[in-house]
Design an enzyme around this catalytic site. Structure first.
Site, PDB file in Angstrom:
ATOM      1  N   GLN A  66       0.775  -1.243   0.000  1.00 27.05           N
ATOM      2  CA  GLN A  66       0.000   0.000   0.000  1.00 27.05           C
ATOM      3  C   GLN A  66       0.808   1.297   0.000  1.00 27.05           C
ATOM      4  OE1 GLN A  66      -3.393   2.358   2.622  1.00 27.05           O
ATOM      5  NE2 GLN A  66      -2.991   0.272   3.170  1.00 27.05           N
ATOM      6  N   ASP A 122      11.993 -10.614 -13.525  1.00 24.11           N
ATOM      7  CA  ASP A 122      12.657 -11.260 -12.395  1.00 24.11           C
ATOM      8  C   ASP A 122      13.931 -10.465 -12.142  1.00 24.11           C
ATOM      9  OD1 ASP A 122      14.162 -12.729 -10.659  1.00 24.11           O
ATOM     10  OD2 ASP A 122      13.862 -14.657 -11.672  1.00 24.11           O
ATOM     11  N   LYS A 124      16.239 -10.781 -10.211  1.00 19.43           N
ATOM     12  CA  LYS A 124      17.466 -11.491  -9.823  1.00 19.43           C
ATOM     13  C   LYS A 124      18.055 -12.308 -10.985  1.00 19.43           C
ATOM     14  CE  LYS A 124      16.224 -11.437  -5.010  1.00 19.43           C
ATOM     15  NZ  LYS A 124      15.400 -12.059  -3.999  1.00 19.43           N
ATOM     16  N   ARG A 153      20.241  -6.142  -2.239  1.00 18.31           N
ATOM     17  CA  ARG A 153      20.444  -7.568  -2.547  1.00 18.31           C
ATOM     18  C   ARG A 153      20.127  -7.867  -4.011  1.00 18.31           C
ATOM     19  NH1 ARG A 153      18.492  -8.063   2.766  1.00 18.31           N
ATOM     20  NH2 ARG A 153      16.335  -8.401   2.145  1.00 18.31           N
ATOM     21  N   GLU A 188       1.226  -1.262   8.269  1.00 24.00           N
ATOM     22  CA  GLU A 188       0.420  -0.136   8.736  1.00 24.00           C
ATOM     23  C   GLU A 188       0.319   0.003  10.258  1.00 24.00           C
ATOM     24  OE1 GLU A 188      -1.528   2.366   7.108  1.00 24.00           O
ATOM     25  OE2 GLU A 188      -1.911   2.992   9.168  1.00 24.00           O
ATOM     26  N   ASP A 217       0.582   3.690   6.060  1.00 29.11           N
ATOM     27  CA  ASP A 217       0.866   3.328   4.668  1.00 29.11           C
ATOM     28  C   ASP A 217       0.582   4.496   3.720  1.00 29.11           C
ATOM     29  OD1 ASP A 217       1.769   0.790   5.064  1.00 29.11           O
ATOM     30  OD2 ASP A 217      -0.168  -0.166   4.783  1.00 29.11           O
ATOM     31  N   GLY A 296      -8.116  20.515  19.214  1.00 29.60           N
ATOM     32  CA  GLY A 296      -7.781  21.935  19.236  1.00 29.60           C
ATOM     33  C   GLY A 296      -8.352  22.624  20.465  1.00 29.60           C
ATOM     34  N   GLY A 297      -8.424  23.927  20.394  1.00 30.45           N
ATOM     35  CA  GLY A 297      -8.896  24.699  21.539  1.00 30.45           C
ATOM     36  C   GLY A 297     -10.407  24.819  21.615  1.00 30.45           C
ATOM     37  N   GLN A 298     -11.117  24.245  20.650  1.00 34.74           N
ATOM     38  CA  GLN A 298     -12.583  24.347  20.634  1.00 34.74           C
ATOM     39  C   GLN A 298     -13.159  22.986  21.007  1.00 34.74           C
ATOM     40  OE1 GLN A 298     -13.802  27.257  20.154  1.00 34.74           O
ATOM     41  NE2 GLN A 298     -12.209  28.351  19.032  1.00 34.74           N
TER      42      GLN A 298
HETATM   43  N1  COA Z   1      11.920 -10.288  -8.933  1.00 32.37           N
HETATM   44  C1  COA Z   1      12.602 -11.051  -8.061  1.00 32.37           C
HETATM   45  N2  COA Z   1      12.527 -10.875  -6.733  1.00 32.37           N
HETATM   46  C2  COA Z   1      11.700  -9.905  -6.272  1.00 32.37           C
HETATM   47  C3  COA Z   1      10.958  -9.097  -7.144  1.00 32.37           C
HETATM   48  C4  COA Z   1      11.085  -9.307  -8.536  1.00 32.37           C
HETATM   49  N3  COA Z   1      10.448  -8.579  -9.426  1.00 32.37           N
HETATM   50  N4  COA Z   1      10.240  -8.229  -6.402  1.00 32.37           N
HETATM   51  C5  COA Z   1      10.516  -8.504  -5.120  1.00 32.37           C
HETATM   52  N5  COA Z   1      11.393  -9.514  -5.039  1.00 32.37           N
HETATM   53  C6  COA Z   1      11.985 -10.114  -3.835  1.00 32.37           C
HETATM   54  C7  COA Z   1      12.819  -9.146  -3.052  1.00 32.37           C
HETATM   55  O1  COA Z   1      14.067  -8.954  -3.652  1.00 32.37           O
HETATM   56  C8  COA Z   1      12.890  -9.851  -1.714  1.00 32.37           C
HETATM   57  O2  COA Z   1      13.902 -10.842  -1.765  1.00 32.37           O
HETATM   58  P1  COA Z   1      15.099 -10.960  -0.677  1.00 32.37           P
HETATM   59  O3  COA Z   1      14.446 -11.005   0.654  1.00 32.37           O
HETATM   60  O4  COA Z   1      15.757 -12.227  -1.063  1.00 32.37           O
HETATM   61  O5  COA Z   1      15.964  -9.787  -0.811  1.00 32.37           O
HETATM   62  C9  COA Z   1      11.558 -10.581  -1.643  1.00 32.37           C
HETATM   63  O6  COA Z   1      10.975 -10.454  -2.939  1.00 32.37           O
HETATM   64  C10 COA Z   1      10.578 -10.083  -0.619  1.00 32.37           C
HETATM   65  O7  COA Z   1      10.530  -8.672  -0.559  1.00 32.37           O
HETATM   66  P2  COA Z   1      10.074  -7.983   0.801  1.00 32.37           P
HETATM   67  O8  COA Z   1      10.059  -6.522   0.620  1.00 32.37           O
HETATM   68  O9  COA Z   1      10.912  -8.505   1.913  1.00 32.37           O
HETATM   69  O10 COA Z   1       8.560  -8.494   0.927  1.00 32.37           O
HETATM   70  P3  COA Z   1       7.788  -9.125   2.169  1.00 32.37           P
HETATM   71  O11 COA Z   1       6.482  -9.526   1.634  1.00 32.37           O
HETATM   72  O12 COA Z   1       8.569 -10.172   2.875  1.00 32.37           O
HETATM   73  O13 COA Z   1       7.619  -7.900   3.181  1.00 32.37           O
HETATM   74  C11 COA Z   1       6.886  -5.678   3.781  1.00 32.37           C
HETATM   75  C12 COA Z   1       6.631  -6.941   2.946  1.00 32.37           C
HETATM   76  C13 COA Z   1       5.856  -4.660   3.396  1.00 32.37           C
HETATM   77  C14 COA Z   1       6.756  -6.015   5.261  1.00 32.37           C
HETATM   78  C15 COA Z   1       8.319  -5.165   3.487  1.00 32.37           C
HETATM   79  O14 COA Z   1       8.469  -5.017   2.103  1.00 32.37           O
HETATM   80  C16 COA Z   1       8.638  -3.849   4.177  1.00 32.37           C
HETATM   81  O15 COA Z   1       8.894  -3.803   5.387  1.00 32.37           O
HETATM   82  N6  COA Z   1       8.647  -2.742   3.414  1.00 32.37           N
HETATM   83  C17 COA Z   1       9.013  -1.429   3.903  1.00 32.37           C
HETATM   84  C18 COA Z   1       7.916  -0.814   4.716  1.00 32.37           C
HETATM   85  C19 COA Z   1       6.605  -0.738   3.989  1.00 32.37           C
HETATM   86  O16 COA Z   1       6.488  -0.170   2.947  1.00 32.37           O
HETATM   87  N7  COA Z   1       5.583  -1.268   4.650  1.00 32.37           N
HETATM   88  C20 COA Z   1       4.221  -1.047   4.257  1.00 32.37           C
HETATM   89  C21 COA Z   1       3.736  -1.907   3.221  1.00 32.37           C
HETATM   90  S1  COA Z   1       2.123  -1.389   2.813  1.00 32.37           S
END
Ligand code: COA
Length: 475
Positions: A66, A122, A124, A153, A188, A217, A296-298
């Protein structure tokens, strides 16, 4: 003029002379157009027809869930070309979360990704990295909200990006800024709790509460969007990009700044506008939960209206603003409170707010929330009906302004969404549907990145843009 005379007949000086004449004549032309030598000539096209505020800005959108998508959706509404990079086969995880129509992208996804294009890569895979490097060269801003370290990474370090494109702005949402929690993943409600919202929301005899407004978010996404636009503005002067960070804890705290104000006011004595003061209850050493007290103050409170027994939203927020105290007294049938020293001044009323609101509520319970709104607004008493999401969805004025919009989608059909809340007279937002997963992969490779047919075939055959086949997955 003197320079021209002096330089006459000499090669190098001639060039200088030509330059001076050119600059001068340009200035005169601009002055003629504007009465100002520095500003460009205003567009001769009608308002809204000379492009949008961010036309020409291209965003590499590496966001998911989000917070990040809120930011890039807003930039897309303002005219940026937003290219959303998604993992092949899966895409943004929200495509498949809280699904209401089987086989279609969820509302969670569609409502946060309007006006964007989607490419699957992808990140990676070596060929995926090749495409990403070209995207970095072709875009102005990279926006991401991966977990801390994920972008590095992938090999997309600031150094790598900045080397490929020194003008690139790299904008990130993270849960926390530098410090003890910087490596944590955050959603969030974690941000609402860590940013001071939960401890100050709710009733003082109940637990901390999170709010429905997604201040962690969406709130942080909005902060990031402002940072990006400012970085673009600064780039006009410096020619170089920069890193922009919006931490969710910081964003929530920014929205809770009045509560940090109250924290410091506690040193000077009780917070008189909090109803616990009027009730004679002691304050602790931290800003307490204020229930529905006005910040606020109201003084204000939520009061029952006619029908409250059966309708959970038959309530109104009522503010006893000092300048209209007389009007309030007349409405509720307490004209003597206008001059009675026990009620006549805001200071005198503070310890009696509970009693005063109970009396006002006796009146509001005789009317619907919309009747109270109409009656009070006629005499400038600030009140706000508690609108349900159903009422908001059906409100014609919100449809008219484009704040609530109906969008058509090929797999889910028609649905409602919230349009751009920022209205600009010369940058008009049309809300277009969110992209299907990888819908624009081919056109981006060809038209934006200018890959040849041979290169496109090579990249595609490598598997960098498609989900692994089932057998490969199992292996
Ligand atoms: N191709 C290949 N790999 C991909 C990719 C793509 N197109 N897009 C994402 N990935 C991989 C990432 O490189 C990561 O791999 P790694 O852990 O080996 O480095 C993996 O997908 C997971 O990404 P991540 O961001 O850790 O997702 P998650 O689902 O585990 O965590 C959150 C989600 C939101 C908790 C985390 O992204 C976060 O804390 N974000 C910052 C704060 C934030 O925005 N939070 C609010 C979200 S609404």
């Amino acid at each position: 003029m003197a320079t021209r005379k002096k330089s006459k007949g000499k090669g190098r000086a001639k060039a200088v002379s030509r330059k001076v004449v050119k600059l001068k004549s340009k200035g005169i032309a601009a002055k003629k157009a504007n009465g100002n030598g520095h500003l460009p000539r205003p567009s001769s096209k009608a308002w809204g027809q000379a492009g949008k505020a961010l036309t020409g800005v291209r965003i590499l959108d590496f966001t998911h869930v989000q917070s990040g998508p809120t930011c890039t959706q807003l930039l897309a509404w303002l005219g940026a070309d937003v290219i959303k990079v998604e993992r092949p086969g899966v895409g943004d995880i929200t495509r498949g979360q809280l699904v209401d129509v089987k086989g279609a992208d969820s509302l969670y996804f569609t409502m946060l990704n309007h006006n964007k294009r989607s490419i699957t890569i992808d990140s990676k895979h070596p060929q995926g990295k090749r495409v990403l490097d070209e995207l970095i060269k072709a875009c102005d801003v990279l926006v991401e909200n991966f977990a801390p370290g994920a972008l590095d990474r992938m090999g997309l370090t600031w150094e790598h990006i900045h080397k490929l494109n020194p003008r690139m702005i790299v904008a990130s949402v993270k849960g926390f800024g530098p410090g003890p929690y910087e490596d944590c993943k955050v959603y969030e409600n974690v941000a609402q709790c860590a940013g001071g919202s939960a401890s100050t929301t709710g009733f003082r005899d109940g637990p901390p509460l999170v709010t429905g407004a997604q201040i962690g978010d969406s709130g942080t996404g909005l902060h990031l969007a402002l940072g990006i636009v400012c970085a673009l503005f600064q780039r006009n002067r410096t020619g170089r990009g920069q890193k922009v960070l919006a931490a969710m804890q910081d964003g929530v705290l920014n929205l809770c700044r009045v509560k940090l104000r109250d924290q410091q006011r506690l040193k000077a004595g009780p917070l008189t506008e909090y109803s616990q003061f009027g009730e004679g209850l002691p304050f602790g050493d931290a800003t307490p939960r204020a229930g529905n007290d006005s910040g606020g103050g109201q003084p204000g409170w939520i009061l029952k209206c006619k029908g409250w027994e059966n309708d959970p939203d038959a309530y109104i927020y009522f503010i006893t603003q000092a300048p209209v105290w007389g009007e309030i007294c007349d409405l509720i049938g307490e004209p003597t409170w206008k001059t009675d020293p026990e009620y006549a001044t805001p200071r005198a009323r503070l310890p009696k707010l509970k009693k005063i609101f109970e009396r006002i509520e006796q009146w509001t319970m005789t009317r619907t929330k919309f009747e109270v709104m109409e009656i009070c607004n006629k005499v400038d008493i600030p009140v706000g009906p508690i609108l349900s999401m159903k009422e908001i969805a059906e409100e014609p004025s919100l449809r008219k302004t484009g704040t609530v919009v109906e969008v058509d989608h090929p797999t889910r059909g028609k649905y409602l969404t919230v349009g751009n809340p920022i209205k600009m007279s010369d940058s008009i937002s049309e809300v277009t549907r969110s992209p299907l997963l990888g819908e624009h992969t081919d056109e981006i490779l060809k038209d934006v990145l200018k890959f040849s047919a041979k290169d496109i075939a090579e990249i595609k055959n490598s598997g960098a843009l498609s989900a692994p086949k089932k057998e490969e997955k199992a292996a």
